[in-house]
Design a protein around this motif. Structure first.
Motif, mmCIF file in Angstrom:
data_model
loop_
_atom_site.group_PDB
_atom_site.id
_atom_site.type_symbol
_atom_site.label_atom_id
_atom_site.label_comp_id
_atom_site.label_asym_id
_atom_site.label_seq_id
_atom_site.Cartn_x
_atom_site.Cartn_y
_atom_site.Cartn_z
ATOM 1 N N ILE A 280 0.522 -1.100 -0.262
ATOM 2 C CA ILE A 280 -0.074 0.150 0.173
ATOM 3 C C ILE A 280 0.865 1.233 -0.091
ATOM 4 N N PRO A 281 1.939 1.392 0.821
ATOM 5 C CA PRO A 281 2.535 2.586 0.927
ATOM 6 C C PRO A 281 3.329 2.773 -0.383
ATOM 7 N N ASP A 282 3.815 1.679 -1.115
ATOM 8 C CA ASP A 282 4.529 1.938 -2.426
ATOM 9 C C ASP A 282 3.659 2.639 -3.409
ATOM 10 N N ILE A 283 2.279 2.171 -3.391
ATOM 11 C CA ILE A 283 1.426 2.943 -4.572
ATOM 12 C C ILE A 283 1.012 4.199 -3.847
ATOM 13 N N LEU A 284 0.682 4.520 -2.548
ATOM 14 C CA LEU A 284 0.244 5.947 -2.228
ATOM 15 C C LEU A 284 1.622 6.840 -2.416
ATOM 16 N N GLY A 285 2.820 6.071 -2.338
ATOM 17 C CA GLY A 285 4.017 7.098 -2.382
ATOM 18 C C GLY A 285 4.408 7.366 -3.772
ATOM 19 N N ASP A 286 3.667 6.589 -4.916
ATOM 20 C CA ASP A 286 4.138 6.705 -6.228
ATOM 21 C C ASP A 286 3.193 8.068 -6.774
ATOM 22 N N LYS A 287 3.916 9.103 -7.248
ATOM 23 C CA LYS A 287 3.060 10.200 -7.761
ATOM 24 C C LYS A 287 2.027 9.957 -8.834
ATOM 25 N N GLU A 288 2.546 9.075 -9.642
ATOM 26 C CA GLU A 288 1.750 8.752 -10.765
ATOM 27 C C GLU A 288 0.668 8.010 -10.262
ATOM 28 N N ALA A 289 0.693 7.250 -9.444
ATOM 29 C CA ALA A 289 -0.290 6.306 -8.974
ATOM 30 C C ALA A 289 -1.168 7.490 -8.307
ATOM 31 N N LEU A 290 -0.993 8.234 -7.554
ATOM 32 C CA LEU A 290 -1.693 8.967 -6.825
ATOM 33 C C LEU A 290 -2.603 10.020 -7.845
ATOM 34 N N ILE A 291 -1.820 10.392 -8.733
ATOM 35 C CA ILE A 291 -2.464 11.124 -10.045
ATOM 36 C C ILE A 291 -3.673 10.522 -10.673
ATOM 37 N N ASN A 292 -3.475 9.041 -10.645
ATOM 38 C CA ASN A 292 -4.433 8.129 -11.297
ATOM 39 C C ASN A 292 -5.745 8.126 -10.429
ATOM 40 N N ILE A 293 -5.384 7.676 -9.307
ATOM 41 C CA ILE A 293 -6.451 7.558 -8.302
ATOM 42 C C ILE A 293 -7.263 9.115 -8.107
ATOM 43 N N LEU A 294 -6.553 10.159 -7.940
ATOM 44 C CA LEU A 294 -7.165 11.481 -7.988
ATOM 45 C C LEU A 294 -8.170 11.624 -9.322
ATOM 46 N N ALA A 295 -7.553 11.132 -10.211
ATOM 47 C CA ALA A 295 -8.459 11.394 -11.658
ATOM 48 C C ALA A 295 -9.735 10.666 -11.377
ATOM 49 N N SER A 296 -9.431 9.382 -11.003
ATOM 50 C CA SER A 296 -10.640 8.383 -10.637
ATOM 51 C C SER A 296 -11.700 9.164 -9.872
ATOM 52 N N LEU A 297 -11.163 9.599 -8.674
ATOM 53 C CA LEU A 297 -12.061 10.192 -7.948
ATOM 54 C C LEU A 297 -12.812 11.588 -8.310
ATOM 55 N N ARG A 298 -12.045 12.370 -9.309
ATOM 56 C CA ARG A 298 -12.580 13.367 -9.714
ATOM 57 C C ARG A 298 -13.837 13.110 -10.569
ATOM 58 N N ARG A 299 -13.616 11.989 -11.579
ATOM 59 C CA ARG A 299 -14.626 11.521 -12.470
ATOM 60 C C ARG A 299 -15.916 11.083 -11.542
ATOM 61 N N MET A 300 -15.454 10.573 -10.563
ATOM 62 C CA MET A 300 -16.719 9.836 -9.639
ATOM 63 C C MET A 300 -17.291 10.967 -9.281
ATOM 64 N N ALA A 301 -16.508 12.116 -8.528
ATOM 65 C CA ALA A 301 -17.237 13.353 -7.903
ATOM 66 C C ALA A 301 -18.145 13.795 -9.016
ATOM 67 N N ILE A 302 -17.651 14.257 -10.214
ATOM 68 C CA ILE A 302 -18.466 14.637 -11.344
ATOM 69 C C ILE A 302 -19.776 13.980 -11.630
ATOM 70 N N GLY A 303 -19.495 12.864 -11.873
ATOM 71 C CA GLY A 303 -20.672 11.776 -12.404
ATOM 72 C C GLY A 303 -21.540 11.723 -11.208
ATOM 73 N N PHE A 304 -21.240 11.662 -9.951
ATOM 74 C CA PHE A 304 -22.109 11.657 -8.968
ATOM 75 C C PHE A 304 -22.874 12.942 -8.646
#
Lengths: 261, 281
Positions: A46-70
């Motif tokens: 888990i820390p490896d994923i959350l520490g990775d900048k690219e992974a974080l950008i990916n997750i945030l992009a997901s959350l943004r789509r989710m927030a807008i869709g919702f």
């Protein structure tokens, strides 16, 4: 000081999580299968994923789509559901349409939407929107239908116009039911978010998960499942807080009439 | 025009009744038909005509299913009659309005509003400033005996308290006519008696016109100036009885009053007779 009952209620969920991880750990050690890492291996990833900048950008992009869709789904669905609940004509028009769309898995529509709109944000957000809309419409509809006629009459006698009655009586009266629909919608938003990224791989939390699966990085796969699950729990808990505050007046804890005529 | 000398003016005043009784509500040959199924129709009200005088407390008494509530809803403008017309102050009733304030058996309070919020709702809707509306509402809440409960939600209140709030909420926007639809029907006997007493006390202060639907004979006699008796299938007016009992009325005095007792006994007998016209209850 917490009462023993309250303490038990606090500890129970923690115990459940620890128990699940323990069973996972033991099962994984017993099976010795490469595609089934132990719980400890998954948690370590888990820390490896959350520490990775690219992974974080990916997750945030997901959350943004989710927030807008919702968000768009809620803004669109509540008025539609309320109108359907108060007007037979509107209900007669939209009900059959919704009955057709309801059982269709929204992800099944994705290949078609992708053909039209590409594999980008719009397609995925649209799928989330579809996933969230139906439960919110349905619950708003049911909530509006159940509003006591006499309550509306009381408002009419005070001089409220039909539109004012819809906004100022039907909406608040149906709010507990509407928020139940929103809560279901929120979980569905998370599910459709991941499935949409599974079908249209480009970015996002689902993309990380399925890429890791392709590459045989099973600890990352399981770590992502934990992360998505945790996001779900957090969002739901946050929403529950907001909900409880908004509909305090309808909560059963108040359901004890005082003994006074 | 010549101004009359003051003396003759005094003379005119002395022979004119204090407040001439004028009709505030006129119901003219109102019929109501309900479609019970595709083929069947039910005549709920048949050719009802009734005039209600300003300041009168009028009860509509009848067995369940005689259409008495429907008649009230027609005056309220909540239901349109199939034929005939109802008027208030000579104007045809086409819909609900703040001149007619309903109080329902189901209370119909706004559950997301506190007691104060419920009572303030009408005045605020009428454009009364918040501070003024709040002051008036607090006074009304005190008048119906709920001081201290301003910030309670309806869910936290008993049935009797809810109906007190509903009464205050309706009085708050100063309707000219109160339309009470079996308001105490859902309450236990003790609470019911207390609310009847309190309603009379409140009513005797400003004597608004009240149209009160009930199926209780003693409630109707105790409260009213006039009792309109209906029978069912179809709903018709059978009798109109003037209740000539002194006011202010006190329950303990009235119950011992032979005139009160006679009204109750007579009306109960008429009630039984009129019931025979309808289906067995």
């Amino acid at each position: 000081m917490m009462s023993p009952a309250a303490l038990t209620r606090r500890i129970a969920p923690v115990l459940a999580c620890v128990g699940l991880l323990a069973v996972w750990q033991v099962a994984s050690l017993a099976l010795k299968n490469d595609s089934f890492p132990t719980a400890i291996e998954a948690i370590r990833a888990i820390p490896d994923i959350l520490g990775d900048k690219e992974a974080l950008i990916n997750i945030l992009a997901s959350l943004r789509r989710m927030a807008i869709g919702f968000g768009v789904a809620v803004i669109f669905s509540i008025p539609l559901g309320l109108l359907m609940g108060r007007s037979r004509a509107v209900a007669a028009f939209f009900n059959p349409l919704l009955m057709i769309i309801y059982p269709v898995p929204k992800a099944a529509l994705m290949p078609i939407i992708m053909l039209w709109l590409g594999v980008g944000d719009i397609t995925k957000t649209l799928v989330i929107f579809l996933g969230v809309s139906l439960p919110v419409i349905y619950h708003s509809f049911e909530g509006a239908k159940a509003v006591e006629e006499k309550m509306l009459w009381s408002g009419a006698a005070m001089g409220l116009s039909p539109l004012q009655r819809l906004v100022r009586i039907v909406l608040p009266a149906a709010l507990p039911e509407i928020l139940t629909g929103c809560r279901t919608g929120l979980v569905l938003a998370l599910i459709t978010m991941i499935t949409s990224e599974m079908i249209a791989r480009q970015s996002g939390a689902g993309n990380i998960l399925f890429n890791a699966l392709d590459m045989g990085q099973y600890d990352t796969v399981f770590a992502m499942i934990i992360i998505v699950g945790a996001m779900g729990i957090c969002l739901d808990a946050l929403f529950e807080r907001v909900r409880a505050r908004l509909v305090r007046w309808s909560e059963p804890q108040f359901d004890i009439p005082l003994s006074f005529s | 025009m010549k101004v009359l000398p003051s003396r003759s003016n005094e003379w005119v005043r002395s022979v004119t009744p204090q407040k001439p009784a004028s009709a505030i509500i006129e119901i003219d040959r109102v019929s109501q038909v309900f479609q019970t199924s595709a083929r069947k129709e039910h005549l709920a009200l048949s050719e009802i005509s009734l005039t209600i005088e300003e300041g009168a407390f009028v009860s509509i008494l009848g067995p369940s299913g005689c259409g008495k509530s429907t008649l009230l809803y027609i005056v309220g403008g909540f239901v349109n009659p199939t034929s005939g017309a109802a008027k208030i102050k000579g104007q045809a009733i086409t819909g609900p309005g703040p001149d007619r304030g309903p109080v329902f058996q189901e209370f119909a309070l706004f559950p997301w509003k506190t007691v104060l919020g419920n009572v303030m709702y009408g005045p605020r809707q009428q454009g009364v400033r918040a501070a003024e509306a709040e002051a008036q509402s607090r006074a009304l809440i005190e008048m119906v005996g709920l001081k201290g409960y301003e910030n309670f939600y309806p869910k936290e209140l008993s049935g009797g308290m809810k109906q007190r709030v509903a009464l205050a909420r309706t009085l708050a926007y100063h309707p000219e006519v109160l339309l009470m639809d079996e308001p105490f029907g859902a309450l236990d006997a003790h609470t019911r008696t207390r609310l009847q007493n309190d309603l009379l006390n409140i009513w005797e202060r400003d004597r608004k016109t009240v149209l009160f639907v009930t199926h209780s004979v003693d409630e109707a006699v105790f409260l009213s100036d006039k009792v309109v008796m209906m029978s069912k299938s179809p709903g018709r007016i059978r009798h109109v009885i003037d209740i000539d009992l002194p006011r202010p009325r006190r329950r303990n005095e009235l119950l011992l009053d032979p005139r009160y007792q006679k009204y109750v006994v007579d009306i109960e007998r008429m009630f039984d007779e009129s019931d025979e016209f309808g289906s067995p209850s």
